[in-house]
Design a protein around this motif. Structure first.
Motif, PDB file in Angstrom:
ATOM      1  N   ALA A  36       0.825  -1.213   0.000  1.00 28.15           N
ATOM      2  CA  ALA A  36       0.000   0.000   0.000  1.00 28.15           C
ATOM      3  C   ALA A  36       0.858   1.261   0.000  1.00 28.15           C
ATOM      4  N   ALA A  37       1.897   1.285   0.834  1.00 30.63           N
ATOM      5  CA  ALA A  37       2.760   2.467   0.897  1.00 30.63           C
ATOM      6  C   ALA A  37       3.495   2.677  -0.423  1.00 30.63           C
ATOM      7  N   ARG A  38       3.964   1.602  -1.035  1.00 32.83           N
ATOM      8  CA  ARG A  38       4.678   1.724  -2.312  1.00 32.83           C
ATOM      9  C   ARG A  38       3.790   2.360  -3.375  1.00 32.83           C
ATOM     10  N   ARG A  39       2.537   1.969  -3.416  1.00 36.14           N
ATOM     11  CA  ARG A  39       1.643   2.493  -4.448  1.00 36.14           C
ATOM     12  C   ARG A  39       1.301   3.955  -4.208  1.00 36.14           C
ATOM     13  N   LEU A  40       1.245   4.373  -2.959  1.00 31.99           N
ATOM     14  CA  LEU A  40       1.086   5.799  -2.682  1.00 31.99           C
ATOM     15  C   LEU A  40       2.307   6.575  -3.168  1.00 31.99           C
ATOM     16  N   LEU A  41       3.482   6.047  -2.870  1.00 31.40           N
ATOM     17  CA  LEU A  41       4.722   6.732  -3.257  1.00 31.40           C
ATOM     18  C   LEU A  41       4.933   6.719  -4.770  1.00 31.40           C
ATOM     19  N   ASP A  42       4.376   5.722  -5.454  1.00 24.98           N
ATOM     20  CA  ASP A  42       4.538   5.612  -6.901  1.00 24.98           C
ATOM     21  C   ASP A  42       3.590   6.499  -7.697  1.00 24.98           C
ATOM     22  N   ALA A  43       2.603   7.096  -7.046  1.00 27.60           N
ATOM     23  CA  ALA A  43       1.645   7.946  -7.757  1.00 27.60           C
ATOM     24  C   ALA A  43       2.356   9.171  -8.337  1.00 27.60           C
ATOM     25  N   ARG A  44       2.078   9.447  -9.593  1.00 23.79           N
ATOM     26  CA  ARG A  44       2.747  10.546 -10.281  1.00 23.79           C
ATOM     27  C   ARG A  44       1.757  11.300 -11.172  1.00 23.79           C
ATOM     28  N   ASP A  45       2.115  12.525 -11.508  1.00 22.24           N
ATOM     29  CA  ASP A  45       1.475  13.244 -12.601  1.00 22.24           C
ATOM     30  C   ASP A  45       2.573  13.883 -13.429  1.00 22.24           C
ATOM     31  N   ALA A  46       2.237  14.823 -14.271  1.00 29.79           N
ATOM     32  CA  ALA A  46       3.236  15.413 -15.156  1.00 29.79           C
ATOM     33  C   ALA A  46       4.355  16.122 -14.392  1.00 29.79           C
ATOM     34  N   ARG A  47       4.093  16.505 -13.153  1.00 35.69           N
ATOM     35  CA  ARG A  47       5.097  17.213 -12.362  1.00 35.69           C
ATOM     36  C   ARG A  47       6.081  16.272 -11.687  1.00 35.69           C
ATOM     37  N   GLY A  48       5.721  14.973 -11.608  1.00 34.06           N
ATOM     38  CA  GLY A  48       6.578  14.017 -10.917  1.00 34.06           C
ATOM     39  C   GLY A  48       5.812  13.314  -9.814  1.00 34.06           C
ATOM     40  N   PRO A  49       6.528  12.740  -8.825  1.00 34.63           N
ATOM     41  CA  PRO A  49       5.852  12.052  -7.716  1.00 34.63           C
ATOM     42  C   PRO A  49       4.890  12.983  -6.982  1.00 34.63           C
ATOM     43  N   LEU A  50       3.741  12.446  -6.590  1.00 33.44           N
ATOM     44  CA  LEU A  50       2.694  13.272  -5.980  1.00 33.44           C
ATOM     45  C   LEU A  50       2.784  13.331  -4.460  1.00 33.44           C
ATOM     46  N   VAL A  51       3.036  12.197  -3.832  1.00 31.37           N
ATOM     47  CA  VAL A  51       2.942  12.113  -2.375  1.00 31.37           C
ATOM     48  C   VAL A  51       4.301  12.392  -1.749  1.00 31.37           C
ATOM     49  N   ASP A  52       4.375  13.439  -0.945  1.00 34.13           N
ATOM     50  CA  ASP A  52       5.638  13.841  -0.323  1.00 34.13           C
ATOM     51  C   ASP A  52       5.979  12.988   0.890  1.00 34.13           C
ATOM     52  N   THR A  53       4.953  12.717   1.724  1.00 32.14           N
ATOM     53  CA  THR A  53       5.186  12.010   2.983  1.00 32.14           C
ATOM     54  C   THR A  53       4.046  11.042   3.234  1.00 32.14           C
ATOM     55  N   VAL A  54       4.380   9.841   3.708  1.00 32.41           N
ATOM     56  CA  VAL A  54       3.386   8.867   4.148  1.00 32.41           C
ATOM     57  C   VAL A  54       3.582   8.629   5.645  1.00 32.41           C
ATOM     58  N   VAL A  55       2.552   8.876   6.418  1.00 32.42           N
ATOM     59  CA  VAL A  55       2.563   8.585   7.853  1.00 32.42           C
ATOM     60  C   VAL A  55       1.744   7.330   8.073  1.00 32.42           C
ATOM     61  N   VAL A  56       2.387   6.285   8.566  1.00 28.26           N
ATOM     62  CA  VAL A  56       1.744   4.996   8.790  1.00 28.26           C
ATOM     63  C   VAL A  56       1.361   4.885  10.259  1.00 28.26           C
ATOM     64  N   THR A  57       0.090   4.601  10.537  1.00 23.64           N
ATOM     65  CA  THR A  57      -0.350   4.407  11.914  1.00 23.64           C
ATOM     66  C   THR A  57      -0.368   2.911  12.203  1.00 23.64           C
ATOM     67  N   LEU A  73      11.659   1.134   1.328  1.00 19.95           N
ATOM     68  CA  LEU A  73      10.792   1.713   0.299  1.00 19.95           C
ATOM     69  C   LEU A  73      11.366   2.973  -0.334  1.00 19.95           C
ATOM     70  N   THR A  74      12.157   3.720   0.381  1.00 23.84           N
ATOM     71  CA  THR A  74      12.654   4.993  -0.125  1.00 23.84           C
ATOM     72  C   THR A  74      14.021   5.284   0.464  1.00 23.84           C
ATOM     73  N   VAL A  75      14.850   5.979  -0.299  1.00 24.78           N
ATOM     74  CA  VAL A  75      16.171   6.354   0.200  1.00 24.78           C
ATOM     75  C   VAL A  75      16.073   7.515   1.177  1.00 24.78           C
ATOM     76  N   PRO A  77      14.661   8.658   4.469  1.00 26.34           N
ATOM     77  CA  PRO A  77      14.014   8.075   5.642  1.00 26.34           C
ATOM     78  C   PRO A  77      12.864   8.912   6.182  1.00 26.34           C
ATOM     79  N   GLY A  78      12.812  10.193   5.847  1.00 27.25           N
ATOM     80  CA  GLY A  78      11.734  11.038   6.338  1.00 27.25           C
ATOM     81  C   GLY A  78      10.476  10.954   5.502  1.00 27.25           C
ATOM     82  N   ARG A  79      10.539  10.260   4.378  1.00 30.04           N
ATOM     83  CA  ARG A  79       9.380  10.217   3.479  1.00 30.04           C
ATOM     84  C   ARG A  79       8.327   9.232   3.970  1.00 30.04           C
ATOM     85  N   VAL A  80       8.719   8.222   4.731  1.00 26.77           N
ATOM     86  CA  VAL A  80       7.783   7.277   5.334  1.00 26.77           C
ATOM     87  C   VAL A  80       8.045   7.251   6.830  1.00 26.77           C
ATOM     88  N   ARG A  81       7.028   7.577   7.619  1.00 27.42           N
ATOM     89  CA  ARG A  81       7.163   7.614   9.074  1.00 27.42           C
ATOM     90  C   ARG A  81       6.119   6.700   9.691  1.00 27.42           C
TER      91      ARG A  81
END
Length: 260
Positions: A36-57, A73-75, A77-81
């Motif tokens: 689930a987190a990977r697919r959020l991070l993989d979302a893109r539009d013409a500007r590039g990746p859409l989701v800056d940060t994912v907070v997992v509860t 998932l990402t190089v 470490p602050g992009r997924v918390r």
């Protein structure tokens, strides 16, 4: 405009027949929460990746396990918390929102204000997604974000209901009387991610906070909280690949189909 996501993953795996927390149950070689987190991070539009940060509860007693599972998932470490979730889904989303940094210079509107202020127009977009929907296609994530950015303060993806739906009365001796047939053309089965102006969703959770820890009163989705404020929620087309995994059978189907 920045986009952040709260990924709810604090549920138990008991209905799946697992001792592990639900979001750590593996499917196709990886935990649900990683898919689930990977697919959020993989979302893109013409500007590039859409989701800056994912907070997992996550369940408080399993924070380290979630951190380990998500570390690759990402190089950045602050992009997924990972933060501790609550006793209900609503409480977990509130915990995720509390972990987000408020937009710089945004004072927000009062708790009873359900319209878009100038601050709201510049505020971040927040997505709320369930780890139990591990194969959400990135293009669906992008569709929801685009609808919020186009001016809709609250957006949910939904699929037309194909089954006939009956309204029933009280059950007696194992059977319930039909009291009516619901017109299904007006129904949608709602999915996640749901997208909101961050300020609006914060206000919705603030207003409903007294019910957040009571499973019988807590909201089952965030759009419901926004509706209680009187704000408009719109539906965009959903996707069958964003199916929810609830039972052991759902898990077996997901193992077979993945995101096909």
């Amino acid at each position: 405009m920045s986009v952040v996501a709260v990924l709810t993953a604090a549920g138990s795996g008991s209905r799946l027949g697992h001792a592990l927390p639900k979001a750590l149950v593996p499917v196709r070689g990886e935990p649900l929460v990683v898919h689930a987190a990977r697919r959020l991070l993989d979302a893109r539009d013409a500007r590039g990746p859409l989701v800056d940060t994912v907070v997992v509860t996550a369940p408080p007693e399993h924070l380290a396990a979630f951190g380990t599972a998500l570390a690759a998932l990402t190089v950045d470490p602050g992009r997924v918390r990972v933060v501790a979730g609550g006793a209900t889904r609503q409480a977990s989303v509130a915990a995720g929102l509390a972990a987000l940094v408020p937009p710089a210079g945004s004072s927000g509107a009062g708790p009873s204000d359900t319209t878009s202020s100038d601050d709201d127009e510049a505020a971040d977009v927040v997505l709320v997604h369930d780890a139990a929907r591990p194969f959400v296609p990135p293009e669906l994530v992008a569709r929801v974000v685009a609808a919020v950015e186009a001016g809709h303060d609250a957006v949910v993806p939904g699929l037309p209901v194909t089954d006939t739906v009956k309204r029933v009365g009280a059950e007696l001796a194992g059977a319930a009387p039909v009291v009516g047939t619901v017109e299904r053309a007006q129904l949608r089965a709602v999915q996640t991610p749901q997208g909101f102006r961050l300020g609006l969703l914060r206000r919705a959770h603030d207003e409903a906070a007294r019910h957040a820890h009571d499973e019988s009163l807590a909201a089952t989705d965030d759009a419901g909280l926004v509706e209680r404020l009187g704000a408009t929620v719109v539906v965009v087309p959903g996707d069958e690949r964003a199916a929810k995994i609830t039972t052991a059978r759902d898990l077996r189907v997901a193992e077979l189909l993945g995101d096909a």
